[in-house]
Write a protein that holds these residues in place. Structure first.
Motif, short mmCIF file in Angstrom:
data_model
loop_
_atom_site.label_atom_id
_atom_site.label_comp_id
_atom_site.label_asym_id
_atom_site.label_seq_id
_atom_site.Cartn_x
_atom_site.Cartn_y
_atom_site.Cartn_z
N GLN A 15 4.86 -1.17 -6.58
CA GLN A 15 4.90 -1.69 -5.21
C GLN A 15 4.86 -0.58 -4.17
OE1 GLN A 15 4.26 -4.79 -4.45
NE2 GLN A 15 4.13 -5.13 -6.65
N PHE A 18 1.24 0.69 -4.02
CA PHE A 18 0.30 -0.15 -3.28
C PHE A 18 0.56 -0.08 -1.78
CE2 PHE A 18 0.29 -2.70 -7.41
CZ PHE A 18 -0.82 -2.03 -7.88
N LYS A 19 1.83 0.00 -1.37
CA LYS A 19 2.15 0.14 0.05
C LYS A 19 1.61 1.46 0.59
CE LYS A 19 5.88 0.12 3.44
NZ LYS A 19 5.08 0.85 4.35
N ALA A 22 -2.07 1.17 1.11
CA ALA A 22 -2.36 0.37 2.30
C ALA A 22 -2.10 1.17 3.57
CB ALA A 22 -1.52 -0.91 2.30
N ASP A 23 -0.99 1.90 3.59
CA ASP A 23 -0.64 2.73 4.76
C ASP A 23 -1.67 3.82 5.02
OD1 ASP A 23 1.64 1.21 5.05
OD2 ASP A 23 3.01 2.73 4.25
N ASP A 27 -9.03 0.01 1.77
CA ASP A 27 -9.55 -1.32 2.08
C ASP A 27 -8.77 -2.41 1.34
OD1 ASP A 27 -12.00 -2.91 3.20
OD2 ASP A 27 -11.80 -3.54 1.10
N GLU A 28 -8.47 -3.49 2.05
CA GLU A 28 -7.69 -4.59 1.48
C GLU A 28 -8.35 -5.18 0.24
OE1 GLU A 28 -6.02 -8.97 2.80
OE2 GLU A 28 -6.47 -7.50 4.36
N GLY A 29 -9.67 -5.24 0.22
CA GLY A 29 -10.38 -5.75 -0.95
C GLY A 29 -10.13 -4.91 -2.19
N TYR A 30 -10.15 -3.60 -2.02
CA TYR A 30 -9.85 -2.70 -3.14
C TYR A 30 -8.40 -2.86 -3.61
CZ TYR A 30 -14.26 -0.26 -2.28
OH TYR A 30 -15.57 0.05 -2.11
N LEU A 31 -7.49 -2.99 -2.63
CA LEU A 31 -6.08 -3.18 -2.99
C LEU A 31 -5.89 -4.45 -3.80
CD1 LEU A 31 -4.15 -2.09 0.21
CD2 LEU A 31 -4.11 -1.01 -2.02
N LYS A 32 -6.56 -5.52 -3.40
CA LYS A 32 -6.44 -6.79 -4.14
C LYS A 32 -6.93 -6.63 -5.57
CE LYS A 32 -6.56 -9.99 -0.28
NZ LYS A 32 -7.25 -11.12 0.36
#
Length: 71
Positions: A15, A18-19, A22-23, A27-32
């Motif tokens: 977790q 991943f944070k 993101a920070d 890209d949100e798509g890659y994170l997903k």
């Protein structure tokens, strides 16, 4: 001074990783995609029941060393 990273792959908390990504603007798509790869991982030792894997990055994955440098 030396630094032993032999167990770092097994102890990475996902977790915060991943944070951190993101920070840093990943890209949100890659994170997903990454989250879906790591979600629901299970392991099993010979003669035991399956268990959930909640820590660690996938050993042998080319991205894992990069994950350990995040934070």
């Amino acid at each position: 001074m030396s630094l032993d990273l032999s167990k770092a792959f097994d102890r990475a908390e996902l977790q915060p990783l991943f944070k951190s990504l993101a920070d840093q603007g990943v890209d949100e798509g890659y994170l997903k995609i990454l989250i879906s790869i790591y979600a629901g991982q299970r392991g099993r030792l010979r003669g035991s029941r399956r268990f959930n894997i909640q820590l660690g990055v996938i050993q042998g994955d080319v991205l894992s060393p990069l994950f350990l440098m995040q934070g």
